[in-house]
Motif scaffolding. Sequence first.
Motif, PDB file in Angstrom:
ATOM      1  N   THR A 135     113.460  37.437 -71.877  1.00 45.04           N
ATOM      2  CA  THR A 135     113.770  38.854 -71.828  1.00 45.04           C
ATOM      3  C   THR A 135     112.651  39.662 -72.449  1.00 45.04           C
ATOM      4  O   THR A 135     111.933  39.206 -73.332  1.00 45.04           O
ATOM      5  CB  THR A 135     115.083  39.146 -72.567  1.00 45.04           C
ATOM      6  N   GLN A 136     112.507  40.875 -71.979  1.00 44.76           N
ATOM      7  CA  GLN A 136     111.547  41.838 -72.498  1.00 44.76           C
ATOM      8  C   GLN A 136     112.310  42.936 -73.212  1.00 44.76           C
ATOM      9  O   GLN A 136     113.534  43.032 -73.089  1.00 44.76           O
ATOM     10  CB  GLN A 136     110.730  42.410 -71.335  1.00 44.76           C
ATOM     11  N   SER A 195     119.281  40.017 -61.715  1.00 48.67           N
ATOM     12  CA  SER A 195     118.679  39.064 -60.794  1.00 48.67           C
ATOM     13  C   SER A 195     118.206  37.819 -61.537  1.00 48.67           C
ATOM     14  O   SER A 195     117.628  36.917 -60.923  1.00 48.67           O
ATOM     15  CB  SER A 195     117.499  39.705 -60.060  1.00 48.67           C
ATOM     16  N   TYR A 196     118.398  37.775 -62.831  1.00 50.61           N
ATOM     17  CA  TYR A 196     118.113  36.602 -63.650  1.00 50.61           C
ATOM     18  C   TYR A 196     119.143  36.593 -64.772  1.00 50.61           C
ATOM     19  O   TYR A 196     119.889  37.557 -64.964  1.00 50.61           O
ATOM     20  CB  TYR A 196     116.698  36.655 -64.234  1.00 50.61           C
ATOM     21  N   GLY A 239     109.602  40.484 -65.580  1.00 50.98           N
ATOM     22  CA  GLY A 239     108.483  40.107 -64.739  1.00 50.98           C
ATOM     23  C   GLY A 239     108.920  39.378 -63.487  1.00 50.98           C
ATOM     24  O   GLY A 239     110.102  39.080 -63.280  1.00 50.98           O
ATOM     25  N   ASN A 240     107.959  39.128 -62.617  1.00 52.66           N
ATOM     26  CA  ASN A 240     108.209  38.420 -61.354  1.00 52.66           C
ATOM     27  C   ASN A 240     109.247  39.124 -60.488  1.00 52.66           C
ATOM     28  O   ASN A 240     109.955  38.477 -59.706  1.00 52.66           O
ATOM     29  CB  ASN A 240     108.651  36.978 -61.618  1.00 52.66           C
TER      30      ASN A 240
END
Length: 400
Positions: A5-6, A139-140, A61-62
């Motif tokens: 996580t960010q 989405s994750y 990311g991604n």
Amino acid sequence: MTAATQPVTVEDAGALAGLTYAWEVESAPDPSPMAGPSWLRASDGIDPRMPPYRYLLARPGNGHLAALPLHVVRAATTPDADPRSYFGGTMEANAGQVCCGSQQASPAAEVLAGLDAADVFPALVLGSLPGYKTEILHSYWTPALAADLLDAAVDYARTQGIATIVAPFVADRGSGKALGRELRRRGAVASFWATEDYLPLRHGSLAAHVAAMRHRDRYRYREDTGAAATLGLDVRTLTTAELREHLSRIGTLEAATRRRYGQDVADDEAPQILARLLELGVPLLAVGGFRDGQLLACCVSLEKGDRLYAKYAGFDYDTLGTRSGAYFAVVMYGTLAAAYDRKARVVEYGIGGHRAKALRGCHPRDVTSYLFTGQPHVRDSFSAAAAINTPHRRAEYASP
């Protein structure tokens, strides 16, 4: 998949304006469509009493993201936007109205009546107010994701001078399980809100579904569908063109039904939202009960992946009467037949009429409301209200 996580940011609605409904289906299949950006865009501004929305947003990311909608509420413009509503309280400004279709006044209202508006507002509401969902669009997933988002919500509330944080619609499924666990760990006051019902589709067709029913359930099915036949209703799935043609009539029926249960809603609310959803590419399933070419009963559902989410139901009570039985023929079995035709695996029937749905094979799922506050006397009032309201609401939603 998992991803690190960010830092979580708070961003305006436009941050996810580029996401399509196809992305929601493919990349974030678990959350309800009513918790996602397409629904929020479609409903934005339709009801002027509803506060605007923003997102708690993590981008690891991604191309992955996780988002939790939020609303900053500065006054009790509608019962749905008032944290007290979810703990049995009512506001004088909203007298005679109800929150989310709740039909019974709660004895907890007297406990919360001693709180001033400044004790409650400004309030930070977590989730989609117009969708009645507190879920994470993701989405994750990581084990810490719900905790990260809630930490960011608390930090944001502190910078904005927020008096209370409420997560009103935390269902016991998907990301709701993690949110509920983290909210309880942080000591949030919890109050049972409602039971939502869903039906797994395990038999390939409506005919096979009915054949697999217990004898008493098949008898009830024949009674329900026989009532529609007695009324002369032709129950069928509408084409998209027919749905567009009947949007205004659907709005009239749906609004009249909600007003019957105490909600304040305009006839053009549902048609506007449905028209926007169609423009955004959201697949809708509409089932109607017709007599002599006139639409007298309807149910409109949103399709996401292999689930259908029933959202708008309405009936011409003046013509059909208040106990006609059309509800089950249209909302339950008409939607069920269409769901099998679309190869769905689950129909989410939502909140309302739990006992009747349970008698027809639906499974229950708890929806809980949670509240944070840094004011001890406000927390004490909400805790006392929850202790009264929870058993009251559970009795209202008790299974047969």
